[in-house]
Scaffold this motif. Structure first.
Motif, PDB file in Angstrom:
ATOM      1  N   LYS A  98      -5.331  -2.874   4.189  1.00 27.88           N
ATOM      2  CA  LYS A  98      -4.527  -2.586   3.111  1.00 27.88           C
ATOM      3  C   LYS A  98      -4.545  -3.816   1.925  1.00 27.88           C
ATOM      4  O   LYS A  98      -4.946  -4.812   2.167  1.00 27.88           O
ATOM      5  N   TYR A  99      -4.287  -3.216   0.745  1.00 28.55           N
ATOM      6  CA  TYR A  99      -4.137  -4.131  -0.213  1.00 28.55           C
ATOM      7  C   TYR A  99      -5.407  -5.053  -0.732  1.00 28.55           C
ATOM      8  O   TYR A  99      -5.477  -6.268  -0.520  1.00 28.55           O
ATOM      9  N   THR A 100      -6.505  -4.172  -0.627  1.00 28.53           N
ATOM     10  CA  THR A 100      -7.700  -4.700  -0.904  1.00 28.53           C
ATOM     11  C   THR A 100      -8.140  -4.786  -2.389  1.00 28.53           C
ATOM     12  O   THR A 100      -7.555  -3.817  -3.252  1.00 28.53           O
ATOM     13  N   ARG A 157      10.672  -1.042  -4.552  1.00 32.48           N
ATOM     14  CA  ARG A 157       9.466  -0.380  -4.057  1.00 32.48           C
ATOM     15  C   ARG A 157       9.697   0.019  -2.784  1.00 32.48           C
ATOM     16  O   ARG A 157       9.870  -0.853  -1.750  1.00 32.48           O
ATOM     17  N   HIS A 158       9.749   1.209  -2.344  1.00 32.56           N
ATOM     18  CA  HIS A 158       9.895   1.778  -1.051  1.00 32.56           C
ATOM     19  C   HIS A 158       8.777   2.402  -0.560  1.00 32.56           C
ATOM     20  O   HIS A 158       8.252   3.414  -1.629  1.00 32.56           O
ATOM     21  N   HIS A 159       8.385   2.526   0.664  1.00 29.52           N
ATOM     22  CA  HIS A 159       7.345   3.421   1.200  1.00 29.52           C
ATOM     23  C   HIS A 159       7.861   4.695   1.825  1.00 29.52           C
ATOM     24  O   HIS A 159       7.400   5.708   1.939  1.00 29.52           O
ATOM     25  N   GLU A 172       2.233 -11.965  -2.157  1.00 29.29           N
ATOM     26  CA  GLU A 172       2.249 -10.566  -2.752  1.00 29.29           C
ATOM     27  C   GLU A 172       3.692  -9.628  -2.014  1.00 29.29           C
ATOM     28  O   GLU A 172       3.940  -9.768  -0.986  1.00 29.29           O
ATOM     29  N   GLY A 173       4.400  -8.948  -2.724  1.00 26.15           N
ATOM     30  CA  GLY A 173       5.434  -8.509  -2.408  1.00 26.15           C
ATOM     31  C   GLY A 173       5.364  -7.461  -1.269  1.00 26.15           C
ATOM     32  O   GLY A 173       6.617  -7.284  -0.460  1.00 26.15           O
ATOM     33  N   ASN A 174       4.502  -7.025  -0.677  1.00 30.23           N
ATOM     34  CA  ASN A 174       4.245  -6.115   0.227  1.00 30.23           C
ATOM     35  C   ASN A 174       4.616  -6.812   1.712  1.00 30.23           C
ATOM     36  O   ASN A 174       4.854  -6.212   2.681  1.00 30.23           O
ATOM     37  N   MET A 175       4.438  -8.217   1.524  1.00 32.72           N
ATOM     38  CA  MET A 175       4.832  -8.938   2.755  1.00 32.72           C
ATOM     39  C   MET A 175       6.320  -9.390   2.775  1.00 32.72           C
ATOM     40  O   MET A 175       6.715  -9.678   4.170  1.00 32.72           O
TER      41      MET A 175
END
Ligand code: MTE
Ligand code: CO
Length: 423
Positions: free
Chosen positions: A278-280, A107-109, A252-255
């Motif tokens: 973010k991420y709500t 997962r890349h931004h 969660e993975g985004n951290m």
């Protein structure tokens, strides 16, 4: 093969056929059956009459070509391009619990960057006694730890909120991987910099263009967070954050910041300072949940499943899957063959460990009739994985993130499986 050996072949053939047939009785009916003489048993094959490949043919080994379908897959319509995108771990085709890096979801931004160890710097600044900058070699000199954890994207199963959508465990549940990480505890580095008590949070960011900045409560940062440089024994792959990533167990993975560049001591979350959220998870009444960092207990049957149909008909069948919890260890998994009316306790391949994947098995004698296959995880906090109906009751239908509902596969008499919902 010598002429002598050839002349022995008929009797050997008879013997092997007889042995296999006798064996079939010992195994549960239908598991192993040898009807006609099998040339794969009775004839010498090409691979046994020539030489194989020498040792240096592949300095870094790759999976054999026959496994070329066990790969990460993308769902093209999900994102506009592959730079800010996601692909999925082929969990339907794996066993055990460790995810090989080469097929672990990405997962890349802003794409996966190439960063040399020599160019790597990690800065710790903000509310600390002494701001510090570490090189890669500096990090290697701190006491090291090895720990196995899962990393699940908050959006895993996100497409399934409104109804059964993607046909395969890889796509419904494949935004997860589980690796053994080697690295230094973030606590060690924060203590080295003399983190100040008024710094209640740390703001962490990566070296990529997106930087993926996230705020983490200091309590978590000082608990079990790792600054990792190896995964499954070898250097992190580029796509997983080479040379250094953050490992934030159970969250969660985004951290899990890749290409980790900076850890800043801050007195409040930077997202609050900037007024961004973010991420709500938006509930039915329009109010959004935030700071939902922990990944709740969840499980999925990986086989049989739409991409892993039953090919052998009625008889012995191994039902298997994965279970995990961001709040502790998996303590048990139940499996239902009838859409949740009756449950049987599955066998855990090994006792569940903290915030890591657990493999479960249920060995049955399948009668060949259709099944509504489900699994339900329980964790050490006493939590039980909810049904889709239970989850929707609390969370509505507007969410993308944190869907940990029970998954149903409709396994038909012909062995094929489909993603469905039961009411
Ligand atoms: N870190 C950086 N620097 N840039 C990113 O785009 N994506 C995040 C996180 N860390 C991201 C990042 C998200 S949303 C997830 S789910 C995980 O990385 C995925 O890690 P993986 O690509 O190793 O599977
Ligand atoms: Co993510």
């Amino acid at each position: 093969m010598s002429d002598d050996a050839k002349s022995l072949a008929p009797s050997r053939r008879q013997f092997l056929t007889g042995a296999a047939a006798a064996g079939a009785g010992a195994v549960a009916a239908g598991a192993a059956r040898a009807a006609a003489p099998d040339p794969l048993i009775t004839e010498v094959q090409d691979w046994a009459s020539g030489l194989g490949e020498g040792v240096d043919a592949t300095p870094y080994g790759l999976p054999i070509k026959y496994e070329s379908d066990v790969v990460r897959r993308n769902v093209e319509w999900l994102t506009a391009d592959t730079i800010s995108s996601i692909n999925f771990t082929p969990i339907h085709a794996l066993d055990g619990t460790i995810t090989p890096q080469g097929c672990a979801f990405e997962r890349h931004h802003s794409g996966a960057i190439e960063l040399r160890k020599e160019d790597y710097r990690l800065m710790i600044n903000g509310l600390v006694g002494t701001p510090l900058v570490f090189t890669y070699e500096d990090l290697e000199r701190f006491p090291r730890e090895n720990r196995v954890y899962f990393c699940e994207c908050a959006a895993n199963s996100g497409m399934e909120w409104a109804g059964a959508q993607l046909n395969g465990a890889q796509f419904t549940h494949g935004m997860i991987h589980n690796m053994e990480y080697s690295g230094v505890s973030l606590r060690t580095l924060l203590e080295e910099a003399g983190v100040k008590p008024e710094g209640k949070w740390v703001y962490v960011e990566g070296a990529d263009a997106s930087s993926n900045g996230r705020s983490i409560p200091l309590e978590k940062a000082m608990d079990d967070v790792l600054v990792a440089f190896k995964a499954n024994g070898e250097a992190l792959r580029k796509e997983h954050g080479y040379p250094v990533r953050l490992v934030v167990p159970g969250w969660e993975g985004n951290m899990w910041i890749k290409w980790l560049r900076r850890v800043e001591g801050v007195d409040q979350p930077v997202e609050s300072r900037e007024g961004t959220s973010k991420y709500t998870d938006t509930l039915a009444n329009g109010i959004s949940r935030k700071w939902t960092w922990e990944m709740d207990a969840k499980s999925v049957v990986t086989s049989p499943s739409p991409q892993a149909p039953i090919k052998h008909g009625a008889g012995p069948l191994v039902i298997t899957g994965l279970a995990w919890s961001g709040r502790g260890a998996v303590t048990g998994v139940d499996v239902s063959l009838d859409g949740g009316k009756n449950w049987t306790e599955a066998r855990l391949a090994a006792p569940g460990t903290d915030k890591a994947l657990t493999r479960f098995y249920l060995d049955i004698n399948w009668d060949g009739s259709e099944m509504l296959l489900q699994s339900r995880a329980k964790d050490s906090s006493g939590y039980v994985q909810p049904t889709k109906a239970q989850l929707r009751e609390v969370r509505g239908l507007n969410s993308i993130y944190h869907n940990n509902a029970i998954q149903t596969w409709w396994v038909k008499a012909n062995g094929e499986a489909e993603n469905v919902e039961v009411s």
